[in-house]
Design a protein around this motif. Structure first.
Motif, short mmCIF file in Angstrom:
data_model
loop_
_atom_site.label_atom_id
_atom_site.label_comp_id
_atom_site.label_asym_id
_atom_site.label_seq_id
_atom_site.Cartn_x
_atom_site.Cartn_y
_atom_site.Cartn_z
N ASP A 197 3.57 -4.40 -6.39
CA ASP A 197 4.34 -5.63 -6.23
C ASP A 197 5.58 -5.41 -5.36
OD1 ASP A 197 4.84 -8.34 -6.56
OD2 ASP A 197 6.00 -8.06 -8.39
N GLY A 198 5.40 -4.66 -4.29
CA GLY A 198 6.48 -4.43 -3.36
C GLY A 198 7.52 -3.42 -3.79
N GLU A 199 7.25 -2.70 -4.89
CA GLU A 199 8.24 -1.75 -5.39
C GLU A 199 8.25 -0.44 -4.60
OE1 GLU A 199 7.52 -1.15 -9.51
OE2 GLU A 199 7.81 -3.26 -10.04
N THR A 200 7.25 -0.23 -3.75
CA THR A 200 7.22 0.95 -2.89
C THR A 200 6.80 0.49 -1.51
OG1 THR A 200 6.37 3.21 -2.69
CG2 THR A 200 4.81 1.53 -3.43
N ASP A 201 6.56 1.41 -0.57
CA ASP A 201 6.12 1.00 0.76
C ASP A 201 4.97 1.89 1.21
OD1 ASP A 201 7.11 3.37 2.23
OD2 ASP A 201 9.09 2.56 1.73
N LEU A 202 4.35 1.51 2.32
CA LEU A 202 3.16 2.20 2.77
C LEU A 202 3.43 3.65 3.17
CD1 LEU A 202 1.44 -0.61 4.88
CD2 LEU A 202 0.67 0.31 2.69
N ARG A 203 4.68 3.97 3.46
CA ARG A 203 5.00 5.34 3.83
C ARG A 203 5.06 6.28 2.62
NH1 ARG A 203 10.35 3.86 7.03
NH2 ARG A 203 10.41 2.49 5.20
N SER A 204 5.16 5.70 1.44
CA SER A 204 5.22 6.52 0.22
C SER A 204 3.84 7.09 -0.09
CB SER A 204 5.70 5.66 -0.95
OG SER A 204 5.51 6.33 -2.17
N ASN A 205 3.82 8.25 -0.73
CA ASN A 205 2.54 8.83 -1.13
C ASN A 205 2.14 8.41 -2.55
OD1 ASN A 205 4.30 10.30 -2.71
ND2 ASN A 205 3.35 12.29 -2.30
N ALA A 206 2.87 7.45 -3.12
CA ALA A 206 2.59 7.02 -4.50
C ALA A 206 1.17 6.47 -4.62
CB ALA A 206 3.60 5.96 -4.93
N ILE A 207 0.72 5.73 -3.61
CA ILE A 207 -0.62 5.15 -3.67
C ILE A 207 -1.66 6.25 -3.69
CG2 ILE A 207 -2.29 3.70 -2.46
CD1 ILE A 207 0.08 2.11 -1.34
N ASP A 208 -1.53 7.22 -2.78
CA ASP A 208 -2.50 8.32 -2.72
C ASP A 208 -2.49 9.13 -4.01
OD1 ASP A 208 -3.23 7.80 0.03
OD2 ASP A 208 -1.24 8.56 0.54
N VAL A 209 -1.31 9.37 -4.55
CA VAL A 209 -1.19 10.16 -5.77
C VAL A 209 -1.90 9.46 -6.93
CG1 VAL A 209 0.42 10.97 -7.52
CG2 VAL A 209 0.91 11.37 -5.11
N HIS A 210 -1.69 8.17 -7.08
CA HIS A 210 -2.29 7.45 -8.20
C HIS A 210 -3.81 7.30 -8.03
CE1 HIS A 210 1.83 6.46 -9.39
NE2 HIS A 210 1.31 6.11 -10.56
N VAL A 211 -4.26 7.07 -6.80
CA VAL A 211 -5.71 7.00 -6.58
C VAL A 211 -6.34 8.36 -6.90
CG1 VAL A 211 -7.53 6.75 -4.85
CG2 VAL A 211 -5.61 5.14 -4.88
N SER A 212 -5.67 9.43 -6.52
CA SER A 212 -6.18 10.77 -6.82
C SER A 212 -6.26 11.00 -8.33
CB SER A 212 -5.27 11.82 -6.18
OG SER A 212 -5.72 13.12 -6.48
N LYS A 213 -5.25 10.55 -9.08
CA LYS A 213 -5.28 10.69 -10.54
C LYS A 213 -6.41 9.88 -11.16
CE LYS A 213 -0.35 11.69 -11.23
NZ LYS A 213 0.92 11.20 -11.84
N VAL A 214 -6.60 8.66 -10.65
CA VAL A 214 -7.69 7.83 -11.17
C VAL A 214 -9.03 8.49 -10.86
CG1 VAL A 214 -8.88 5.61 -10.91
CG2 VAL A 214 -6.39 5.68 -11.03
N ARG A 215 -9.18 9.01 -9.66
CA ARG A 215 -10.43 9.67 -9.27
C ARG A 215 -10.71 10.88 -10.17
NH1 ARG A 215 -9.52 10.44 -4.02
NH2 ARG A 215 -10.79 8.73 -3.21
N ALA A 216 -9.67 11.61 -10.52
CA ALA A 216 -9.85 12.78 -11.38
C ALA A 216 -10.36 12.37 -12.75
CB ALA A 216 -8.52 13.53 -11.50
#
Length: 241
Positions: A197-216
């Motif tokens: 909800d706009g709390e981070t931006d596309l340059r952050s790695n938060a999205i990749d980190v969370h997708v990786s955790k979900v994938r695990a």
């Protein structure tokens, strides 16, 4: 009690959408027979042999229907049904009653049961009644299912096969978005809008980190490859793995 359906009847049943049923009856042999028949008909089913354990199992949000005997030790079927409805659990219920026990049927229907079947009964009729009440009472819970992945947004719970997934709030939200768009590409911008909800931006790695955790938790823990990364485009939850 009629014997199991012939192979042609079973093949017809298999062509229908698979459901997950609970059978509760203190007649152990009957419970096991019904579970076996439903399984051979292309569904999944589990059995319980008394009211208290049946009530506990009936709280599983993945259930599509319950076959519930009226006369049982510990807690009768009418009380089980009444308790479920009092807790807001609206899963379809077929009561099994003794021949001529009109008072049992009336009490069960008043307690919230959807239908009843008099013992002895034909297995084919039981399955037909389960299909009928499922049509009359479609699933309005918003539950999502992709293969053996099930997600219940209302209860904030998710499963792979019969194993519940231990997801954080954000991981749950990521999985929900991927399941809502199963088979389609979900861009990083979509995840940013719908999960953060706009709390981070596309340059952050938060999205990749969370997708990786979900994938695990969703894939690697089960030896699967369900969530794929499309470089430069986003992520996709495959509909078959």
């Amino acid at each position: 009690m009629k014997p199991f359906a012939d192979p042609r009847a079973v093949r017809r049943a298999v062509s229908l959408a698979a459901m997950h049923y609970l059978v509760v009856d203190d007649e152990t042999r009957l419970t096991d027979l019904v579970v076996r028949y439903l399984t051979e008909s292309g569904h999944t089913a589990e059995g319980r042999y008394d009211g208290p354990s049946g009530l506990a199992a009936a709280r599983d949000p993945r259930l599509d229907g319950i076959v519930l005997d009226v006369m049982m030790p510990g807690m009768d079927g009418v009380e089980v049904c009444r308790t479920l409805r009092g807790e807001g659990i609206d899963v379809p219920v077929v009561l099994l009653t003794a021949r001529g026990a009109i008072d049992e049927r009336v009490a069960g229907l008043d307690a919230g049961a959807d239908d009843y079947l008099v013992k002895p009964f034909a297995m084919e009729e039981l399955l037909a009644r389960l299909r009928a009440i499922s049509r009359r009472r479609p699933d309005c819970s918003g539950r999502l299912q992709v293969g053996d992945l099930v997600l219940d947004p209302e209860r904030q719970r998710a499963w792979r096969a019969d194993t519940e997934l231990d997801l954080s709030r954000r991981e749950f939200a990521v999985l929900r978005v991927l399941m809502e768009h199963a088979g389609r590409v979900v861009t990083r911008l979509q995840l940013l809008d719908e999960v953060w909800d706009g709390e981070t931006d596309l340059r952050s790695n938060a999205i990749d980190v969370h997708v990786s955790k979900v994938r695990a938790k969703v894939d690697r823990a089960f030896g699967r490859t369900t969530i794929t990364t499309l470089r430069g485009r986003g992520y996709r939850l495959e509909t078959a793995s």
